[in-house]
Each structure stands twice: as structure tokens, then as C-alpha cells.
Design an enzyme around this catalytic site. Structure first.
Site, PDB file in Angstrom:
ATOM      1  N   HIS A  19       8.111 109.995 -14.594  1.00  0.00           N
ATOM      2  CA  HIS A  19       8.099 110.707 -13.308  1.00  0.00           C
ATOM      3  C   HIS A  19       6.724 111.290 -13.000  1.00  0.00           C
ATOM      4  O   HIS A  19       6.454 111.662 -11.858  1.00  0.00           O
ATOM      5  CB  HIS A  19       9.142 111.827 -13.350  1.00  0.00           C
ATOM      6  CG  HIS A  19       9.965 111.959 -12.101  1.00  0.00           C
ATOM      7  ND1 HIS A  19      10.083 110.975 -11.134  1.00  0.00           N
ATOM      8  CD2 HIS A  19      10.743 112.994 -11.656  1.00  0.00           C
ATOM      9  CE1 HIS A  19      10.876 111.384 -10.174  1.00  0.00           C
ATOM     10  NE2 HIS A  19      11.287 112.602 -10.451  1.00  0.00           N
ATOM     11  N   ASN A  66      10.987 118.202  -6.855  1.00  0.00           N
ATOM     12  CA  ASN A  66      11.886 118.326  -5.708  1.00  0.00           C
ATOM     13  C   ASN A  66      11.332 119.188  -4.577  1.00  0.00           C
ATOM     14  O   ASN A  66      11.838 119.142  -3.454  1.00  0.00           O
ATOM     15  CB  ASN A  66      13.238 118.902  -6.151  1.00  0.00           C
ATOM     16  CG  ASN A  66      14.008 117.931  -7.033  1.00  0.00           C
ATOM     17  OD1 ASN A  66      13.535 116.837  -7.332  1.00  0.00           O
ATOM     18  ND2 ASN A  66      15.196 118.342  -7.454  1.00  0.00           N
ATOM     19  N   ASP A  91       5.880 107.632  -8.597  1.00  0.00           N
ATOM     20  CA  ASP A  91       6.602 106.622  -9.362  1.00  0.00           C
ATOM     21  C   ASP A  91       7.604 105.903  -8.465  1.00  0.00           C
ATOM     22  O   ASP A  91       8.147 106.490  -7.525  1.00  0.00           O
ATOM     23  CB  ASP A  91       7.325 107.280 -10.543  1.00  0.00           C
ATOM     24  CG  ASP A  91       8.313 108.353 -10.091  1.00  0.00           C
ATOM     25  OD1 ASP A  91       7.887 109.281  -9.364  1.00  0.00           O
ATOM     26  OD2 ASP A  91       9.501 108.272 -10.444  1.00  0.00           O
ATOM     27  N   ASN A 112      13.128 112.321  -4.562  1.00  0.00           N
ATOM     28  CA  ASN A 112      13.227 113.702  -4.084  1.00  0.00           C
ATOM     29  C   ASN A 112      11.875 114.302  -3.727  1.00  0.00           C
ATOM     30  O   ASN A 112      11.789 115.177  -2.861  1.00  0.00           O
ATOM     31  CB  ASN A 112      13.932 114.571  -5.119  1.00  0.00           C
ATOM     32  CG  ASN A 112      15.424 114.285  -5.198  1.00  0.00           C
ATOM     33  OD1 ASN A 112      16.035 113.878  -4.198  1.00  0.00           O
ATOM     34  ND2 ASN A 112      16.009 114.466  -6.360  1.00  0.00           N
TER      35      ASN A 112
END
Length: 224
Positions: A19, A66, A91, A112
């Protein structure tokens, strides 16, 4: 001014996770192009420099993935930037590991971080999608993106990808996204070498046993 933001999660525990490939990419860009030191700005870490004559602010939001839009939106409002001057590196599950895709605008695809940025500045910004592959089952996605790259992945495609993105980012910021993608792809997945062409016999070369001189019949051995 151009804004180039890499997405990831803060803290050493997340540093090598899939991530965080956006953080990894902008770290390499800052290093390669000799940017200034990282400073705490816009709810993140920021570094400034020049790439191909463009003044660029590189940003790593520290708001967790997020809420990436909180940091990016603050920087965009401060510099009064149009969304087209914003480049987000992130990513991408739906690309094979090591692949790259660049696109202006589009949807968030369930990411997100992009969802948060869409809400903050709209959708018409550049997305630099770096493929990390899909685990094959949606129930395994969270564990996949929050797991570290293996040493084999790092050697086979991650390090070459980050190196190529940093090395050719000037092409993208100069407006040629297609050429940028091509250069990065060829660096990570070089095409196989072409087979050598057969050599032609040189003019005037002496005939070999397999190629008798013109006008003479090949000789054969005779036994007594």
C-alpha cells in the site's frame, strides 16, 4: 507549480508494505532529483525541487490512506492549483506487479486514498498507477495491501520500477504520458534481444570445403 503526491500510511510498520508504493516512488524521485529536505507541511511531509524546469512540490500525506484528501486538498488550496497540475502516485490492485498506467481523471476503483482525494479536489487530476497485483480473492485484499513486498519482488520488479519512474518522471511532467509509460515499461520488462542476423560471406573469401568454387565439380575420395 506542480504537486506530486505519493500515497501510503505513516510509520515504520507500514514502510515496506504494498500500500506504500506511492511513498516509495516519491522518496526515490526526491533523492534522484536532489530536492530539498522534507518538512512538515499540509498534514504531511513536503519537499520542493525542480524537474525539467518545473517547480514541483512532492507531498507524502501523513493522514493515513483513507484521509489522503485532507492533506492533498490543503496543498491544492494553498497554491491555488487546478486539478490538472496534481499527480497522485498510488498502488493499483488491477495491474500486474510492476506494470504502470497513467490517466487523467477517472474513478477511484475502490481505492480509499483516491476516494478521499476525489472528495477534496474533484476527479480531474493525474493518477500514476503502479501495479501490485491482486491476491485473487477480495477477502484477502486488505491483508495483501498491508503486507510487505518480498525480497524476490523487490529484486525482480519493485526496485527497477521505482528507479524507472524517478528516472523518467520529467517526460510525464513535460506532458508526454504515453512516452513516459513506454520508457518505464521497457525498463522494468525489457523486450527480449533480437537474434543475430546470419553473417554473409565476404566478397573474395576463399571457398570452403562445403562451398566449392563455381565451375568445378566437388571431389570425392576413392579407395585403392
Amino acid at each position: 507549480m506542480l504537486l506530486l503526491a505519493g500515497l501510503g500510511n505513516p510509520g515504520p510498520g507500514h514502510a515496506n508494505q504494498r500500500h506504500n508504493i506511492g511513498f516509495m516512488a516519491v522518496d526515490e524521485i526526491v533523492r534522484r532529483h536532489g530536492f530539498g529536505p522534507w518538512r512538515a507541511r499540509f498534514q504531511g511531509l513536503a519537499s520542493e525541487g525542480l524537474i525539467a524546469g518545473h517547480k514541483v512540490l512532492v507531498l507524502k500525506p501523513l493522514t493515513y490512506m483513507n484521509n489522503s484528501g485532507h492533506s492533498v486538498g490543503e496543498a491544492v488550496r494553498f497554491f491555488k492549483l487546478p486539478p490538472q497540475s496534481v499527480y497522485i502516485v498510488h498502488d493499483e490492485l488491477d495491474l500486474k506487479p510492476g506494470k504502470i498506467k497513467v490517466k487523467l481523471g477517472g474513478g477511484h476503483g475502490g481505492h480509499n486514498g483516491l476516494r478521499s482525494i476525489d472528495a477534496a479536489i474533484g476527479k480531474e487530476y493525474w493518477r500514476i498507477r503502479l501495479g501490485i497485483g491482486h491476491p485473487g480473492d477480495k477477502d484477502r485484499v486488505l491483508g495483501w495491501v498491508l503486507s510487505d513486498f518480498s525480497k524476490i519482488e523487490q529484486k525482480e520488479w519493485l526496485v527497477p520500477l521505482l528507479d524507472a519512474v524517478a528516472g523518467h518522471i520529467d517526460i510525464l511532467l513535460g506532458g508526454d504520458d504515453g512516452h513516459f509509460m513506454s520508457k518505464v515499461t521497457h525498463a522494468v520488462f525489457p523486450p527480449p534481444p533480437k537474434p543475430p542476423k546470419p553473417k554473409k560471406p565476404e566478397a573474395g573469401a576463399a571457398p570452403t570445403a562445403e562451398t566449392p568454387e563455381a565451375g568445378t565439380a566437388p571431389t570425392t575420395e576413392t579407395k585403392e
